[in-house]
Design a protein around this motif. Structure first.
Motif, PDB file in Angstrom:
ATOM      1  N   ASP A 207       0.832  -1.168  -0.075  1.00 46.01           N
ATOM      2  CA  ASP A 207       0.108  -0.075   0.006  1.00 46.01           C
ATOM      3  C   ASP A 207       0.990   1.262   0.067  1.00 46.01           C
ATOM      4  OD1 ASP A 207      -1.312   2.236   1.805  1.00 46.01           O
ATOM      5  OD2 ASP A 207      -2.921   1.048   0.761  1.00 46.01           O
ATOM      6  N   PHE A 363      10.679  12.607  -3.820  1.00 44.60           N
ATOM      7  CA  PHE A 363      10.705  12.324  -5.009  1.00 44.60           C
ATOM      8  C   PHE A 363      12.066  12.264  -5.971  1.00 44.60           C
ATOM      9  CE2 PHE A 363       6.317  14.094  -3.848  1.00 44.60           C
ATOM     10  CZ  PHE A 363       5.594  13.473  -4.650  1.00 44.60           C
TER      11      PHE A 363
ATOM     12  N   LYS B   4      -7.688   3.551   1.458  1.00 47.88           N
ATOM     13  CA  LYS B   4      -6.987   2.813   1.543  1.00 47.88           C
ATOM     14  C   LYS B   4      -6.864   1.269   1.103  1.00 47.88           C
ATOM     15  CE  LYS B   4      -4.008   6.084   4.224  1.00 47.88           C
ATOM     16  NZ  LYS B   4      -3.073   6.127   5.416  1.00 47.88           N
ATOM     17  N   ASN B   5      -5.688   1.082   1.283  1.00 51.71           N
ATOM     18  CA  ASN B   5      -5.559  -0.643   0.721  1.00 51.71           C
ATOM     19  C   ASN B   5      -6.268  -1.234  -0.288  1.00 51.71           C
ATOM     20  OD1 ASN B   5      -3.903  -0.922   2.894  1.00 51.71           O
ATOM     21  ND2 ASN B   5      -5.533  -0.715   4.194  1.00 51.71           N
ATOM     22  N   GLY B   6      -6.469  -0.401  -1.398  1.00 48.51           N
ATOM     23  CA  GLY B   6      -7.363  -0.750  -2.581  1.00 48.51           C
ATOM     24  C   GLY B   6      -6.591  -0.958  -3.856  1.00 48.51           C
ATOM     25  N   ARG B   8      -5.156   0.463  -7.223  1.00 51.98           N
ATOM     26  CA  ARG B   8      -4.895   1.705  -7.576  1.00 51.98           C
ATOM     27  C   ARG B   8      -4.693   1.646  -9.052  1.00 51.98           C
ATOM     28  NH1 ARG B   8      -0.902   5.875  -4.897  1.00 51.98           N
ATOM     29  NH2 ARG B   8      -2.411   5.385  -3.023  1.00 51.98           N
ATOM     30  N   TYR B  47       6.636   2.681 -11.774  1.00 50.04           N
ATOM     31  CA  TYR B  47       5.918   2.117 -10.711  1.00 50.04           C
ATOM     32  C   TYR B  47       4.781   1.422 -10.989  1.00 50.04           C
ATOM     33  CZ  TYR B  47       4.393   1.577  -5.940  1.00 50.04           C
ATOM     34  OH  TYR B  47       3.638   1.139  -4.767  1.00 50.04           O
ATOM     35  N   VAL B  50       5.313  -1.630 -13.519  1.00 51.72           N
ATOM     36  CA  VAL B  50       6.050  -2.785 -12.715  1.00 51.72           C
ATOM     37  C   VAL B  50       5.320  -3.383 -12.065  1.00 51.72           C
ATOM     38  CG1 VAL B  50       7.986  -3.379 -11.068  1.00 51.72           C
ATOM     39  CG2 VAL B  50       8.583  -1.800 -12.858  1.00 51.72           C
ATOM     40  N   ASP B  51       4.380  -2.908 -11.334  1.00 54.67           N
ATOM     41  CA  ASP B  51       3.515  -3.627 -10.362  1.00 54.67           C
ATOM     42  C   ASP B  51       2.256  -4.270 -11.187  1.00 54.67           C
ATOM     43  OD1 ASP B  51       5.041  -3.297  -8.363  1.00 54.67           O
ATOM     44  OD2 ASP B  51       3.787  -2.078  -7.209  1.00 54.67           O
ATOM     45  N   ARG B  53      -0.219  -2.737 -12.462  1.00 56.56           N
ATOM     46  CA  ARG B  53      -1.485  -1.731 -12.030  1.00 56.56           C
ATOM     47  C   ARG B  53      -2.010  -1.122 -13.441  1.00 56.56           C
ATOM     48  NH1 ARG B  53       0.335   0.653  -6.160  1.00 56.56           N
ATOM     49  NH2 ARG B  53       0.932  -1.287  -5.226  1.00 56.56           N
ATOM     50  N   ARG B 102      -8.923   3.070  -5.913  1.00 55.60           N
ATOM     51  CA  ARG B 102      -8.185   4.164  -5.560  1.00 55.60           C
ATOM     52  C   ARG B 102      -7.555   4.798  -6.658  1.00 55.60           C
ATOM     53  NH1 ARG B 102      -6.392   6.835  -1.261  1.00 55.60           N
ATOM     54  NH2 ARG B 102      -4.225   7.328  -1.412  1.00 55.60           N
ATOM     55  N   SER B 129      -5.204  10.274  -4.897  1.00 54.65           N
ATOM     56  CA  SER B 129      -3.769  10.654  -4.461  1.00 54.65           C
ATOM     57  C   SER B 129      -3.402  11.686  -5.722  1.00 54.65           C
ATOM     58  CB  SER B 129      -2.726   9.590  -4.745  1.00 54.65           C
ATOM     59  OG  SER B 129      -2.762   8.894  -3.309  1.00 54.65           O
ATOM     60  N   PRO B 131      -0.026  13.398  -6.691  1.00 54.39           N
ATOM     61  CA  PRO B 131       1.454  13.824  -6.256  1.00 54.39           C
ATOM     62  C   PRO B 131       1.745  15.099  -7.008  1.00 54.39           C
ATOM     63  CG  PRO B 131       1.314  11.972  -7.838  1.00 54.39           C
ATOM     64  CD  PRO B 131      -0.040  12.456  -7.329  1.00 54.39           C
ATOM     65  N   GLU B 132       2.208  16.194  -5.941  1.00 53.45           N
ATOM     66  CA  GLU B 132       2.360  17.570  -6.461  1.00 53.45           C
ATOM     67  C   GLU B 132       3.461  17.585  -7.327  1.00 53.45           C
ATOM     68  OE1 GLU B 132       5.187  19.628  -5.787  1.00 53.45           O
ATOM     69  OE2 GLU B 132       4.332  21.347  -6.498  1.00 53.45           O
ATOM     70  N   CYS B 134       3.816  16.008  -9.851  1.00 52.80           N
ATOM     71  CA  CYS B 134       3.041  15.292 -11.080  1.00 52.80           C
ATOM     72  C   CYS B 134       2.013  16.064 -11.894  1.00 52.80           C
ATOM     73  CB  CYS B 134       2.746  13.848 -10.850  1.00 52.80           C
ATOM     74  SG  CYS B 134       4.102  12.996 -10.273  1.00 52.80           S
TER      75      CYS B 134
END
Lengths: 378, 161
Positions: A207, A363, B4-6, B8, B47, B50-51, B53, B102, B129, B131-132, B134
């Protein structure tokens, strides 16, 4: 500029489900030191200059028995000069620590042990498939810190972790005598057993928010115990920073011996030559000079040095000094990129020395990409 | 912010030559304007890939994604007729079919497409989320949008949880 020597010991007693480093399962081979000697003898004279740091990584260097330790260090000292006062580090697993091995390391001149604890928490250790128990790891830290500087690896973001687990591990490590913490986020690397378990739904995926929270908690726990962050993943008491790792981040020259080891050396024109040894013990044993090389021009080498150097959040980079070292014409465009990142609060400019900001540390990979993608045509 | 924990998904919004480089779509220095967020989005993209997602590219009708972020075979590209990427598209259905709980929103138009889509993502019950590094917009507009998302909406989401 300090120079580092890295030796890759490619054996582990067992395969950890999350690891994708090059290693072979089993006992270390008796002819490993001999192969190292032959590789060292065949390297250019420029690769055998005095070393300021020596680092045995892996794999698991503590898989070497007492005779193996003596043989490896014997090969190194016979084939290369290690400066007086050099930092000599070795990675070890807690379950390998024995009085005899500790004595062998001390006789070999080891000054620093990096212990692959990952966690002291029994449930986390089970999920990671680690062989040691928490209390035994704590004892290992105490035993080793009486003889050596000790670094402890702490892993964050293990699925199922309680939020307090990683900072509690930091506290236990430091209280047991560690002066250095390396905090790594668990990643699900393709091809590992962990990736297969996640894909089958047997283990929840990592997570991201829990990872970020755990990282912040580790930073706070380290700060509370007097360990300053000096790299994205590294925290140390003053004077206990890893000199060897700082060679990498400052893009100092280093020589890697053993299968899968990397080397970097600079050329007179400001460029660099990167070398990677063959990723196979069997091939390496028969022909230890088997490797691939990549040549970087001065401008590429400069940009890489900037991107990697920023990982050292303590030292940062002296941009003009690096530009002079590499004799590059890319100073202005790289400075423009860094100034742009300053404007976005991702880096700081401390009088020509650039460092990652607090946000930039989170980052760091993106900052490195931004530097590496510098466009000199505009 | 949100659940959380879903599972993404990464939603890359309006990273087209016109939106990134201007009306002519001509490349400018990568440290200028919206192009400066590309290296950071590449990090997110790596990221997620690779995963394994989901990655979904959302573009205005008739436009394509910039070369540096080019979609791979099998990755979804959705054309959105309005700034809000959920409006008039199958995005919600696509996300539900993938089991996504998510979303990570990145791209241009922090104070418009990103902001409106973030609000709709939360309204549809997705965790969020942003990310600033980005997201991009004119500085004051971006700061306003982020403060709205991070401070007010996050506080509301926390209060509801």
């Amino acid at each position: 500029m300090p120079r580092g020597l890295y030796i890759h010991v490619p054996w582990c007693r067992r395969r950890c489900p999350y690891c994708d480093f090059y290693f072979e399962v089993g006992k270390s081979a008796p002819d490993f030191a001999d192969a190292l000697s032959r590789e060292l003898a065949g390297r250019d004279a420029a690769d055998r200059l005095p070393f300021d740091t020596v680092y045995l990584g892996g794999g698991t260097p503590s898989a070497l028995d007492e005779a193996g330790v003596g043989a490896v260090f014997g090969a190194v000292r016979a084939g290369a000069e290690v400066r007086a006062g050099a930092e000599i580090s070795l990675e070890a697993n807690p379950e390998d620590i024995t009085p005899g091995l500790v004595e062998a390391w001390a006789r070999a001149g080891v000054t620093r042990v990096s212990l692959g604890v990952q966690s002291f928490d029994e449930a986390t250790l089970r999920r990671l498939g680690r062989a040691h128990r928490g209390a035994a790891a704590e004892d290992a830290v105490r035993t080793l810190s009486a003889r050596f500087a000790v670094s402890v690896d702490v892993i964050t973001g293990v699925p199922g972790d309680a939020p307090a687990r990683a900072p509690a591990d930091v506290a236990r490590a430091v209280d047991a005598g560690a002066g250095h913490i390396s905090a790594y986020m668990l990643t699900v690397e393709p091809g590992t057993a962990l990736a297969r378990r996640v894909a089958r739904g047997q283990v929840p995926d990592v997570d991201d928010d829990a990872q970020a929270d755990a990282y912040e908690a580790v930073r706070a726990a380290c700060a509370a115990r007097g360990l300053a962050q000096y790299e994205v993943s590294s925290f140390a008491r003053p004077g206990q920073e890893s000199r060897h790792n700082r060679v990498y981040w400052s893009k100092g020259a280093y020589v890697g011996l053993g299968p899968a080891a990397h080397s970097l050396r600079y050329t007179d024109d400001g460029g660099a030559v990167r070398r990677q040894n063959v990723r196979s013990w069997a091939t390496y044993r028969d022909a230890p000079d088997t490797h691939e090389t990549e040549v970087l021009g001065p401008d590429e080498a400069f940009v890489e040095a900037v991107a990697f150097g920023l990982r050292d959040v303590g030292a940062g980079i002296d941009l003009e000094q690096l530009a002079a070292r590499h004799r590059t014409g890319w100073l202005a465009p790289v400075r423009a990129v860094l100034d742009g990142l300053v404007g976005r609060h991702l880096t700081r400019d401390d009088g020509g020395r650039y460092r990652l900001s607090e946000t930039g540390v989170l980052f760091a990979d993106g900052v490195a990409r931004a530097v590496l993608s510098v466009d000199v045509d505009h | 912010m949100g659940e959380k924990n879903g599972k993404r998904a990464l939603l890359i919004v309006d990273m087209t030559p016109r939106c990134v480089y201007g009306p002519g779509g001509q490349e400018v220095s990568p440290d200028d304007g919206a192009a400066s967020i590309i290296p950071f989005i590449q990090g997110e993209l790596d990221y997620f890939r690779v995963d394994g997602r989901p990655v979904i590219f959302c573009v205005p009708p008739g436009e394509t994604v910039v070369e540096a972020l080019h979609p791979r075979v099998g990755e979804t590209v959705i054309e959105h007729p309005q700034a809000n990427i959920f409006f008039g598209t199958d995005l919600e259905k696509t996300l539900r079919s993938l089991g996504v709980k998510r979303v990570t929103l990145v791209g241009t138009g922090a104070a418009q497409a990103i902001l409106l889509s973030a609000g709709d993502a939360l309204a549809h019950g997705f965790g969020l989320s942003v990310p600033e590094p980005c997201v991009h917009d004119e500085a004051a507009a971006k700061a306003f949008a982020l403060s709205l998302m991070f401070e007010r909406w996050a506080a509301e989401a926390a209060a509801e949880a």
